[in-house]
Design a protein around this motif. Structure first.
Motif, PDB file in Angstrom:
ATOM      1  N   ARG A   2       0.833  -1.212   0.000  1.00 39.17           N
ATOM      2  CA  ARG A   2       0.000   0.000   0.000  1.00 39.17           C
ATOM      3  C   ARG A   2       0.864   1.257   0.000  1.00 39.17           C
ATOM      4  NH1 ARG A   2      -4.595  -2.155   4.330  1.00 39.17           N
ATOM      5  NH2 ARG A   2      -5.626  -3.577   2.854  1.00 39.17           N
ATOM      6  N   VAL A   7       2.161   1.723  -3.536  1.00 39.45           N
ATOM      7  CA  VAL A   7       1.162   2.318  -4.432  1.00 39.45           C
ATOM      8  C   VAL A   7       1.109   3.829  -4.208  1.00 39.45           C
ATOM      9  CG1 VAL A   7      -1.299   2.449  -4.982  1.00 39.45           C
ATOM     10  CG2 VAL A   7      -0.218   0.220  -4.615  1.00 39.45           C
ATOM     11  N   ARG A  64       3.924   5.480  -5.749  1.00 38.83           N
ATOM     12  CA  ARG A  64       3.950   5.252  -7.199  1.00 38.83           C
ATOM     13  C   ARG A  64       5.090   4.346  -7.663  1.00 38.83           C
ATOM     14  NH1 ARG A  64       1.945  11.100  -9.713  1.00 38.83           N
ATOM     15  NH2 ARG A  64       0.059  11.238  -8.433  1.00 38.83           N
ATOM     16  N   ASP A  66       1.323   0.471  -9.710  1.00 38.24           N
ATOM     17  CA  ASP A  66       0.072   1.148 -10.052  1.00 38.24           C
ATOM     18  C   ASP A  66      -1.126   0.697  -9.228  1.00 38.24           C
ATOM     19  OD1 ASP A  66       1.314   2.669 -12.024  1.00 38.24           O
ATOM     20  OD2 ASP A  66       1.057   1.089 -13.529  1.00 38.24           O
ATOM     21  N   TYR A  67      -1.112  -0.537  -8.735  1.00 37.83           N
ATOM     22  CA  TYR A  67      -2.288  -1.014  -8.009  1.00 37.83           C
ATOM     23  C   TYR A  67      -1.862  -1.956  -6.881  1.00 37.83           C
ATOM     24  CZ  TYR A  67      -1.630  -5.115 -11.012  1.00 37.83           C
ATOM     25  OH  TYR A  67      -1.095  -6.192 -11.666  1.00 37.83           O
ATOM     26  N   ASP A  68      -2.774  -2.115  -5.936  1.00 35.01           N
ATOM     27  CA  ASP A  68      -2.505  -2.895  -4.730  1.00 35.01           C
ATOM     28  C   ASP A  68      -2.788  -4.376  -4.983  1.00 35.01           C
ATOM     29  OD1 ASP A  68      -2.314  -4.009  -2.236  1.00 35.01           O
ATOM     30  OD2 ASP A  68      -3.674  -2.609  -1.246  1.00 35.01           O
ATOM     31  N   THR A  69      -1.741  -5.167  -5.035  1.00 35.82           N
ATOM     32  CA  THR A  69      -1.888  -6.606  -5.295  1.00 35.82           C
ATOM     33  C   THR A  69      -2.253  -7.393  -4.037  1.00 35.82           C
ATOM     34  OG1 THR A  69       0.508  -6.789  -4.999  1.00 35.82           O
ATOM     35  CG2 THR A  69      -0.321  -6.653  -7.261  1.00 35.82           C
TER      36      THR A  69
END
Length: 273
Positions: free
Chosen positions: A83, A86, A89, A92-95
């Protein structure tokens, strides 16, 4: 910037140490634990943590043989890291959004038996004997043992620097004073080779290894802290607030997890109804 200087794990740990954005800063022991887990996971995943999918991260965490509490701890650590990545940067997204929430039952206290402690005290060698007494008769965590100097201990009271930078005073047990009284000024736990203050991890690992040589595999120094909490509860007339103060817990609920209740006490409670 050279590519070798790029280290998001290092930057995240610095962020957690600083306590930025109102997030509670991590102490030295927690930072060491976080780094160990994140580095191990980053090496274990082919694309590293930030380059892996949710399924790949889940598969690494949920390997057979890992307990529910271990899996839950790993998920909490990697979630915080991803988090942050993200927000910064790095990705791009929270896995980690779809990682499972693993329920863990509250752990039972694990004080070492009194007969085992007596045998350990009779045979333990320096410096591990002191660490064992500090946990068993003072309730100290390994990080508090690491920070303890001779100047902090008197025959009456021991001044501790605990988690979160909080200080507390604990009455000095005669066994502890007997070991400490003649020691020189400075750190009480010093490495035999380095002559430097021992880290919390080196104390924890060293005590565990020494206990194994004494015939107690699986025993560790935190069992002494559980023993201290249990005995303090029994001898204080079951005063859980006193136990909370002695152990340096912010919550009574945490202190309750350190108190072992004997089966005989449960039977007596029911018989008296």
């Amino acid at each position: 910037m050279d590519d070798t200087d790029i280290d998001p794990i290092r930057d995240y740990l610095q962020f957690r140490e600083d306590g930025a954005l109102g997030i509670r800063p991590l102490g030295e022991n927690s930072l060491e634990h976080y780094e160990t887990i994140l580095r191990r996971m980053d090496l274990g995943l082919q694309a590293g943590i930030l380059g892996s999918t949710t399924d790949e991260i889940r598969a690494w965490i949920c390997r057979p043989g890992r307990s529910a509490s271990t899996r839950s701890n790993y998920i909490a650590i990697v979630r915080g890291y991803v988090r942050w990545a993200v927000a910064e940067r790095w990705i791009d997204y929270d896995t980690t959004v779809r990682l499972p929430n693993i329920p863990t039952p509250p752990g039972r206290p694990k004080p070492w038996p009194e007969e085992a402690l007596a045998d350990i005290r009779a045979r333990a060698a320096a410096p591990w004997a002191l660490a064992i007494d500090l946990s068993s008769y003072g309730g100290l965590r390994c990080i508090e043992i690491s920070r303890l100097d001779r100047e902090h201990v008197t025959s009456r009271v021991t001044r501790l620097w605990g988690k979160g930078g909080k200080y507390r005073d604990v009455p000095t047990h005669p066994y502890i004073w007997e070991r400490v009284e003649s020691m020189p000024a400075g750190p009480l736990m010093v490495g035999a080779r380095t002559k430097m203050r021992m880290t919390p991890n080196s104390i924890s690992v060293g005590v565990r290894a020494h206990l194994k040589t004494l015939g107690y595999p699986g025993f560790h120094n935190h069992m002494g802290r559980h023993r201290f909490g249990t005995r303090a509860y029994q001898t204080s007339g079951h005063d859980i607030r006193a136990v909370q103060e002695l152990l340096g817990h912010s919550s009574i609920a945490t202190s309750q997890r350190y108190v072992d209740v004997a089966e005989g006490a449960l039977a007596s409670a029911v018989a008296g109804l």
